[in-house]
Design an enzyme around this catalytic site. Structure first.
Site, PDB file in Angstrom:
ATOM      1  N   GLY A 242      28.177  41.487  47.941  1.00 59.40           N
ATOM      2  CA  GLY A 242      26.994  40.690  47.593  1.00 59.40           C
ATOM      3  C   GLY A 242      27.252  39.202  47.727  1.00 59.40           C
ATOM      4  O   GLY A 242      26.374  38.439  48.135  1.00 59.40           O
ATOM      5  N   GLU A 363      25.217  36.291  41.046  1.00 57.29           N
ATOM      6  CA  GLU A 363      26.322  37.063  41.648  1.00 57.29           C
ATOM      7  C   GLU A 363      27.684  36.430  41.338  1.00 57.29           C
ATOM      8  O   GLU A 363      28.594  36.430  42.160  1.00 57.29           O
ATOM      9  CB  GLU A 363      26.080  37.300  43.138  1.00 57.29           C
ATOM     10  CG  GLU A 363      24.795  38.099  43.314  1.00 57.29           C
ATOM     11  CD  GLU A 363      24.698  38.919  44.554  1.00 57.29           C
ATOM     12  OE1 GLU A 363      25.736  39.304  45.116  1.00 57.29           O
ATOM     13  OE2 GLU A 363      23.556  39.207  44.966  1.00 57.29           O
TER      14      GLU A 363
HETATM   15  N1  CAA Z   1      37.022  45.695  43.321  1.00 58.59           N
HETATM   16  C1  CAA Z   1      37.528  46.817  42.730  1.00 58.59           C
HETATM   17  N2  CAA Z   1      38.017  46.809  41.452  1.00 58.59           N
HETATM   18  C2  CAA Z   1      37.999  45.643  40.786  1.00 58.59           C
HETATM   19  C3  CAA Z   1      37.488  44.456  41.346  1.00 58.59           C
HETATM   20  C4  CAA Z   1      36.997  44.515  42.679  1.00 58.59           C
HETATM   21  N3  CAA Z   1      36.504  43.417  43.278  1.00 58.59           N
HETATM   22  N4  CAA Z   1      37.594  43.468  40.440  1.00 58.59           N
HETATM   23  C5  CAA Z   1      38.164  43.993  39.346  1.00 58.59           C
HETATM   24  N5  CAA Z   1      38.398  45.308  39.561  1.00 58.59           N
HETATM   25  C6  CAA Z   1      39.037  46.240  38.633  1.00 58.59           C
HETATM   26  C7  CAA Z   1      40.415  45.725  38.257  1.00 58.59           C
HETATM   27  O1  CAA Z   1      41.387  46.162  39.179  1.00 58.59           O
HETATM   28  C8  CAA Z   1      40.622  46.349  36.893  1.00 58.59           C
HETATM   29  O2  CAA Z   1      40.989  47.712  37.082  1.00 58.59           O
HETATM   30  P1  CAA Z   1      42.043  48.439  36.093  1.00 58.59           P
HETATM   31  O3  CAA Z   1      41.407  48.406  34.730  1.00 58.59           O
HETATM   32  O4  CAA Z   1      42.165  49.804  36.663  1.00 58.59           O
HETATM   33  O5  CAA Z   1      43.289  47.621  36.166  1.00 58.59           O
HETATM   34  C9  CAA Z   1      39.220  46.338  36.294  1.00 58.59           C
HETATM   35  O6  CAA Z   1      38.316  46.267  37.399  1.00 58.59           O
HETATM   36  C10 CAA Z   1      38.992  45.173  35.369  1.00 58.59           C
HETATM   37  O7  CAA Z   1      39.256  43.983  36.074  1.00 58.59           O
HETATM   38  P2  CAA Z   1      39.414  42.582  35.313  1.00 58.59           P
HETATM   39  O8  CAA Z   1      40.428  42.722  34.213  1.00 58.59           O
HETATM   40  O9  CAA Z   1      39.620  41.525  36.338  1.00 58.59           O
HETATM   41  O10 CAA Z   1      37.975  42.452  34.601  1.00 58.59           O
HETATM   42  P3  CAA Z   1      37.354  41.346  33.654  1.00 58.59           P
HETATM   43  O11 CAA Z   1      36.631  41.999  32.557  1.00 58.59           O
HETATM   44  O12 CAA Z   1      38.388  40.302  33.332  1.00 58.59           O
HETATM   45  O13 CAA Z   1      36.173  40.705  34.561  1.00 58.59           O
HETATM   46  C11 CAA Z   1      35.240  39.188  36.140  1.00 58.59           C
HETATM   47  C12 CAA Z   1      36.385  40.150  35.744  1.00 58.59           C
HETATM   48  C13 CAA Z   1      35.652  38.664  37.490  1.00 58.59           C
HETATM   49  C14 CAA Z   1      35.074  38.026  35.175  1.00 58.59           C
HETATM   50  C15 CAA Z   1      33.905  40.008  36.222  1.00 58.59           C
HETATM   51  O14 CAA Z   1      33.435  40.341  34.939  1.00 58.59           O
HETATM   52  C16 CAA Z   1      32.814  39.303  37.004  1.00 58.59           C
HETATM   53  O15 CAA Z   1      32.820  39.304  38.235  1.00 58.59           O
HETATM   54  N6  CAA Z   1      31.837  38.681  36.284  1.00 58.59           N
HETATM   55  C17 CAA Z   1      30.657  38.132  36.948  1.00 58.59           C
HETATM   56  C18 CAA Z   1      29.562  39.128  36.997  1.00 58.59           C
HETATM   57  C19 CAA Z   1      28.586  38.856  38.084  1.00 58.59           C
HETATM   58  O16 CAA Z   1      28.918  38.426  39.170  1.00 58.59           O
HETATM   59  N7  CAA Z   1      27.333  39.170  37.809  1.00 58.59           N
HETATM   60  C20 CAA Z   1      26.312  39.071  38.794  1.00 58.59           C
HETATM   61  C21 CAA Z   1      25.163  39.944  38.450  1.00 58.59           C
HETATM   62  S1  CAA Z   1      24.243  40.502  39.825  1.00 58.59           S
HETATM   63  C22 CAA Z   1      23.253  39.260  40.300  1.00 58.59           C
HETATM   64  O17 CAA Z   1      23.413  38.130  39.939  1.00 58.59           O
HETATM   65  C23 CAA Z   1      22.208  39.667  41.294  1.00 58.59           C
HETATM   66  C24 CAA Z   1      21.124  38.688  41.550  1.00 58.59           C
HETATM   67  O18 CAA Z   1      20.451  38.201  40.692  1.00 58.59           O
HETATM   68  C25 CAA Z   1      20.822  38.394  42.952  1.00 58.59           C
END
Ligand code: CAA
Length: 380
Positions: A242, A363
């Protein structure tokens, strides 16, 4: 290393550029002012197979690569940023996870008509208390026989007011944290599914979003997308794709601003000459074009890596971070070149500034992109 587009990629770029010039640029200002959903534009995007660009033809899509997707997203967003994000949500946030995690039976029902643009999908991750902290899901799904009962809410769901189905993230096991999150495919006409009026926003006003509530909503277990407890990975890997779409949207908005500023600089005179003859304006234009090109290279690299099937979380985050902040700088400089007229609603410059702003937020905010990039660099 090869910077040349393929013939197919050039064709997609040309076709979408012409479409934007014909159908979007003449209407974008009106749609924004009236908060008008771009019904006809979406219908035409479907006819051009632009709502499932990278979905295999077998499942109703165009079967193209992600560089083609990025090129098309830039051109459509150059014409209308609202239409751009609606295209991005259906492609990246709905079709992509169904194609990647769905069973063949699910793809038949939940992908084919959506990739073909007969139906529209959306993505339900964000909640009032789970924006950046996406793992803090409060929407709960409880198993009852062969069904799940879902209660909770989502907000800021782009395309939510019009979508036919949603990829919905829920908590099925609170104790397990992010490993307790499960994704479902839910039709929006399910009993207990309530949608509120479209949100009032600063920009992308034609791309409606809304809050939604789920009250004792029953969903069959067969609608589970991926495995129970693996929803967070579905969400994160979906966002890796995305973010390429939103970065491309940011490119398109910046390009609109730059092209219009270049044109205006050859019409407006000050101190006895066209403003483009002043070095102050030339330097701004040079910086805008350079930043835009740099952002595009990052976006196309991330798209290429997605096509190769390798993890591209860091490259997508870099592309989204740089392209969105670049779009903010470029649209602001364009408005500056327009001077007082840039601040007027008569011109498009102020709309580009408003439209660009959201790309630094949805996103994943710029701060979240920096977290993803740093986490990748510091993981060992
Ligand atoms: N692909 C696959 N797995 C992933 C991954 C990825 N890109 N990123 C993390 N993971 C996995 C990790 O490997 C981990 O796995 P294990 O538990 O097995 O080790 C697990 O997920 C947890 O990872 P983190 O510890 O890194 O997770 P976190 O809780 O610290 O969160 C974060 C990470 C990057 C802050 C995440 O919460 C995030 O991206 N937040 C932003 C959310 C976002 O982008 N929202 C957008 C909403 S949609 C939108 O906006 C649409 C619209 O309006 C157009």
């Amino acid at each position: 290393m090869n910077f040349e587009l393929t013939e197919v990629q050039k064709d997609i770029q040309k076709m979408t550029r012409e479409f934007a010039a014909r159908e979007l640029i003449p209407n974008a200002k009106k749609w924004d002012e009236n908060h008008e959903w771009p019904t006809d534009a979406l219908k035409k995007l479907a006819e051009l197979s632009l709502l499932g660009i990278a979905v295999p033809e077998q499942w109703g899509g165009a079967g193209l690569d992600n560089v083609s997707y990025a090129l098309a997203m830039e051109e459509i967003s150059r014409g209308c940023a609202s239409t751009g994000v609606l295209m991005s949500v259906n492609n990246s946030l709905y079709c992509d996870p169904v194609a990647k995690f769905g069973t063949d039976a699910q793809k038949e029902k939940w992908l084919k008509p959506y990739a073909a643009g007969e139906k529209l999908g959306c993505f339900g991750l964000t909640e009032p208390q789970a924006g950046s902290d996406a793992a803090a899901q409060q929407t709960v799904a409880v198993k009852k026989g062969d069904r799940y009962i879902i209660n909770g809410s989502k907000n800021w769901i782009t395309a939510g007011p019009k979508a036919d189905a949603i990829v919905l993230f829920t908590m099925t096991n609170k104790e397990a944290g992010n490993r307790g999150i499960t994704a479902f495919l839910v039709p929006t006409d399910t009993k207990g599914f309530k949608r509120m009026a479209p949100d009032k926003k600063m920009g992308i006003s034609a791309a409606w979003s809304c809050t939604m509530y789920f009250e004792d909503m029953e969903v069959p277990a067969e609608n589970l997308l991926g495995k129970e407890g693996e929803g967070f990975k579905v969400a994160m890997s979906t966002l890796d794709g995305g973010r390429i779409g939103i970065a491309s949207q940011a490119l398109g908005i910046a390009r609109a601003a730059l092209e219009e500023a270049i044109r205006y600089s050859g019409e407006r005179k000050s101190f006895g000459k066209y403003i483009r003859e002043h070095q102050a304006i030339q330097f701004m234009i040079a910086d805008m074009a350079t930043e835009l090109d740099a952002a595009r290279l990052l976006v196309h690299r991330a798209a290429l890596l997605k096509d190769k099937g390798v993890r591209h979380s860091q490259e997508s985050a870099m592309a989204k971070l740089y392209a969105s902040e670049m779009s903010g700088r470029v649209t602001n400089k364009a408005l500056q070149i327009f001077g007082g007229m840039g601040y007027s609603k008569e011109m498009d410059a102020e709309r580009h500034v408003r439209d660009a702003r959201i790309t630094e937020i949805y996103e994943g905010t710029s701060e979240i992109q920096r977290i993803v990039i740093a986490a990748n660099l510091l993981k060992d």
